[in-house]
Design an enzyme around this catalytic site. Structure first.
Site, PDB file in Angstrom:
ATOM      1  N   ARG A 129     -15.165  36.788 -22.691  1.00 57.29           N
ATOM      2  CA  ARG A 129     -15.446  35.353 -22.906  1.00 57.29           C
ATOM      3  C   ARG A 129     -14.168  34.650 -23.366  1.00 57.29           C
ATOM      4  NH1 ARG A 129     -20.382  37.610 -23.606  1.00 57.29           N
ATOM      5  NH2 ARG A 129     -21.856  36.795 -22.061  1.00 57.29           N
ATOM      6  N   ASP A 182     -17.121  39.979 -17.509  1.00 58.40           N
ATOM      7  CA  ASP A 182     -18.362  39.199 -17.651  1.00 58.40           C
ATOM      8  C   ASP A 182     -18.300  38.030 -16.680  1.00 58.40           C
ATOM      9  OD1 ASP A 182     -20.774  37.989 -18.807  1.00 58.40           O
ATOM     10  OD2 ASP A 182     -20.393  39.345 -20.478  1.00 58.40           O
ATOM     11  N   HIS A 223     -24.000  39.646 -15.066  1.00 64.81           N
ATOM     12  CA  HIS A 223     -22.778  39.294 -15.816  1.00 64.81           C
ATOM     13  C   HIS A 223     -21.532  39.576 -14.973  1.00 64.81           C
ATOM     14  CE1 HIS A 223     -24.390  38.236 -19.812  1.00 64.81           C
ATOM     15  NE2 HIS A 223     -25.267  39.205 -19.650  1.00 64.81           N
ATOM     16  N   GLU A 235     -29.338  41.973 -19.340  1.00 59.77           N
ATOM     17  CA  GLU A 235     -29.530  40.586 -18.920  1.00 59.77           C
ATOM     18  C   GLU A 235     -29.179  40.349 -17.454  1.00 59.77           C
ATOM     19  OE1 GLU A 235     -28.816  38.175 -23.031  1.00 59.77           O
ATOM     20  OE2 GLU A 235     -27.006  38.752 -21.954  1.00 59.77           O
ATOM     21  N   TRP A 245     -29.744  46.869 -28.697  1.00 64.83           N
ATOM     22  CA  TRP A 245     -29.280  45.568 -29.214  1.00 64.83           C
ATOM     23  C   TRP A 245     -30.418  44.602 -29.475  1.00 64.83           C
ATOM     24  CZ3 TRP A 245     -29.398  40.636 -26.813  1.00 64.83           C
ATOM     25  CH2 TRP A 245     -29.827  40.617 -25.478  1.00 64.83           C
ATOM     26  N   ASP A 253     -21.294  37.420 -34.210  1.00 65.08           N
ATOM     27  CA  ASP A 253     -21.109  36.026 -33.785  1.00 65.08           C
ATOM     28  C   ASP A 253     -22.179  35.135 -34.418  1.00 65.08           C
ATOM     29  OD1 ASP A 253     -23.049  37.329 -32.181  1.00 65.08           O
ATOM     30  OD2 ASP A 253     -22.847  35.825 -30.596  1.00 65.08           O
ATOM     31  N   TRP A 264     -19.307  39.085 -30.072  1.00 63.74           N
ATOM     32  CA  TRP A 264     -19.312  38.279 -28.837  1.00 63.74           C
ATOM     33  C   TRP A 264     -18.490  37.033 -29.091  1.00 63.74           C
ATOM     34  CZ3 TRP A 264     -20.946  40.887 -24.843  1.00 63.74           C
ATOM     35  CH2 TRP A 264     -21.919  41.890 -25.010  1.00 63.74           C
ATOM     36  N   THR A 265     -17.682  36.644 -28.107  1.00 59.32           N
ATOM     37  CA  THR A 265     -16.653  35.648 -28.439  1.00 59.32           C
ATOM     38  C   THR A 265     -16.785  34.305 -27.716  1.00 59.32           C
ATOM     39  OG1 THR A 265     -15.193  36.573 -26.745  1.00 59.32           O
ATOM     40  CG2 THR A 265     -14.970  37.454 -28.987  1.00 59.32           C
ATOM     41  N   GLU A 266     -18.009  33.968 -27.283  1.00 56.64           N
ATOM     42  CA  GLU A 266     -18.138  32.654 -26.624  1.00 56.64           C
ATOM     43  C   GLU A 266     -17.504  31.546 -27.470  1.00 56.64           C
ATOM     44  OE1 GLU A 266     -20.608  34.840 -26.949  1.00 56.64           O
ATOM     45  OE2 GLU A 266     -22.074  34.703 -25.316  1.00 56.64           O
TER      46      GLU A 266
HETATM   47  C1  ACM Z   1     -26.166  41.603 -25.306  1.00 56.15           C
HETATM   48  O1  ACM Z   1     -26.032  41.054 -26.402  1.00 56.15           O
HETATM   49  N1  ACM Z   1     -26.469  40.893 -24.233  1.00 56.15           N
HETATM   50  C2  ACM Z   1     -26.007  43.036 -25.145  1.00 56.15           C
END
Ligand code: ACM
Length: 526
Positions: free
Chosen positions: A146, A175, A246, A309, A375, A402, A450-452
């Site tokens: 990200r 991703d 992704h 996802e 997760w 995050d 996670w770095t969005e």
């Molecule tokens: C995830 O947080 N989609 C693994």
């Protein structure tokens, strides 16, 4: 003075009540180690030298003696400080390394400064510590897709992990928003896939873009350097190549991998793109070939394939995908996803590696040897362990770094639910209700970063520290409910982070630069 045993804490209590004469590091001190520990000895010299200015020569007759003791467990160590000197014994080189990390904690925090510090006595109080980790998988997942993290900052992140005795770096390399690893056979993955035009501001999918191009990738030479740097610190890097969802960055480079074949941009929005891989043999082969190059670069026994996802709409609505489902004798789209993952598993196991994926890979048949990252809470952990799989616990409601750190209205990037240091310290990597055999299958856990909304290493510092200190403590020492005891040691540890230059979240609230207008919250889902 002996500390109580068994003593297993990531952060040692520095403020010992009774200071018995210990050992003073001075110009007569040296580091002695057998050949098999020469890498650890070199690391220790380079860790002690900048602040002390001492050479700590390998020929100076020792005083800091490193040794392997086969009677100790693999990652266990014994650290003894007496007026004669320091002895660090480990069950393996890794164990000795952890002993060295603890040694640094016995010195004043200024030991973590990078240039000569004068006026400080480098005195170690006399202690004996025997210590061993509770879990073998003590990890952090870092999303460099990200927002790309430049190599220099990634090496610093690895040093910070080592300081906390973490040993697994799960690197999320691809991703929808970027492909970050050079693949020689498919150069457009990075020529095209590593660059996006701009990034969505905030969590609202209809919100504005920032108008600034973003990108970057690691060359294969970079990767070799990063892997070696981590290995010198006893950290295994587990690469992750996401599929079959992704993948929009890959589709931007090679549209023929997609269901629609349409020309796409590397995604500039956050969330989960609807654009996923098709189910052609050539697409499986493409990803298997990518994994071949990845396995050449990463010696890790585990290779991540993602699997989370993956929206199924395109598969449902596409005649060719539906024909493939029939051709392959599969029941539905969920079975198609499991088929795809199993095909990648074949390529990994042919080279003696194990597939590692998010808990969605439990939906459908899963090869027995696959390792599951739980997760979506801990349900996946319990299900996977009962089905015989190894598990890595990383429930989003406890260890997603995050997520916001308070409910305060001025929380700078208010993602999901608040997770304070105390909240993450409650992390229980082993779910309730398992038999002993099932519980054995839990390898450990990891923090997920996670770095969005983290576009710089400064922001990553702010989200990750000090919460990751609490997670590291749980993974090393096992869950404890004595938060007050931990909080006291953490207080001292913050001085070490200050010395390193980590811009951690202060309990008094965000730093002024971290107040960013225009960022709105998002619901408690990724
Ligand atoms: C995830 O947080 N989609 C693994």
């Amino acid at each position: 003075m002996l500390l109580p045993r068994p003593f297993a804490k990531t952060l040692l209590p520095h403020a010992l009540d009774e200071r018995v004469t210990g050992y003073l590091l001075d110009s007569s001190s040296g580091v002695a180690a057998p050949d098999e520990l020469s890498q650890v000895a070199t690391w220790l010299q380079s860790a002690l030298r900048p602040a002390t200015g001492l050479l700590l020569d390998r020929d100076a007759g020792g005083a800091i003696a490193l040794q392997v003791d086969d009677l100790l467990g693999d990652d266990a160590y014994r650290l003894q400080v007496s007026p004669e000197g320091v002895r660090i014994a480990g069950g393996s080189a890794a164990g000795v390394f952890y002993g060295c990390q603890s040694l640094l904690q016995l010195l004043p925090p200024a030991i973590f400064r990078r240039s000569r510090v004068t006026g400080v006595s480098w005195e170690l109080s006399a202690v004996e510590v025997e210590d061993a980790p509770r879990f073998g998988w003590r990890g952090a997942m870092l999303d460099v897709a990200r927002h790309f993290m430049p190599k220099h900052d990634l090496l610093r992140f690895i040093d910070l992990m080592a300081m906390h005795k973490l040993n697994i770096l799960h690197l999320h390399l691809t991703d929808d928003q970027g492909w970050r690893i050079e693949i020689k056979r498919y150069p457009w993955l990075t020529e095209v896939g590593a660059w996006r035009l701009e990034s969505q501001v905030g969590a609202d999918p209809n919100g504005p873009g920032d108008g600034r191009p973003h990108g970057g990738f690691y060359t294969q030479d970079d990767i070799r350097e990063i892997v070696a740097y981590a290995a010198e610190r006893f950290i295994t890097i587990i690469p992750e190549i996401e599929s079959p969802g992704h993948v929009q960055a890959a589709l931007a480079a090679y549209p023929e991998l997609g269901v629609t074949g349409a020309a796409l941009d590397v995604w500039t929005r956050w969330g989960v793109s609807e654009n996923v891989l098709n189910a052609e043999e050539s697409t499986v082969e493409f990803f298997a070939n990518v994994l071949d190059e990845v396995m050449d670069l990463f010696p890790s026994p585990f290779i991540g394939v993602g699997g989370d996802e993956c929206p199924k709409n395109q598969w449902r609505n596409d005649r060719r995908v539906q024909a493939r489902i029939t051709e392959l004798g599969l029941t539905d789209e969920t079975a198609l996803q499991a088929w795809f993952i199993a095909r990648l598993n074949e390529r990994l196991t042919a080279r003696g590696r194990r597939l590692f994926g998010w808990d969605e890979i439990l939906e459908g048949e899963l090869p027995a040897d696959a390792v599951v990252a739980s997760w979506r809470g801990m349900t996946g952990a319990a299900v996977a362990a009962r089905r015989g799989h190894n598990v890595v616990a990383c429930p989003d409601n406890t260890v997603y770094l995050d997520y916001r750190q308070s409910l305060a209205p001025d929380e700078p990037i208010p993602v999901a639910i608040p997770l304070t240091v105390e909240d993450v310290y409650q992390f229980q990597p082993i779910p309730d209700g398992l038999t002993d055999d099932e519980a054995e299958r839990i390898l450990g856990g990891q923090a997920n970063v996670w770095t969005e909304h983290m576009d710089s290493p400064r922001t990553i510092d702010y989200f990750v520290f000090p919460r990751i200190c609490a997670i590291a403590e749980v993974l090393w020492s096992g869950p404890s409910h004595n938060f007050a005891d931990f909080a006291e040691r953490l207080d001292e540890h913050l001085a070490r982070l200050d010395a390193v230059g980590v811009e951690y979240r202060r309990s008094t609230g965000p730093l002024p630069w971290q107040r960013r207008p225009g960022i709105t919250g998002r619901p408690h889902t990724r």
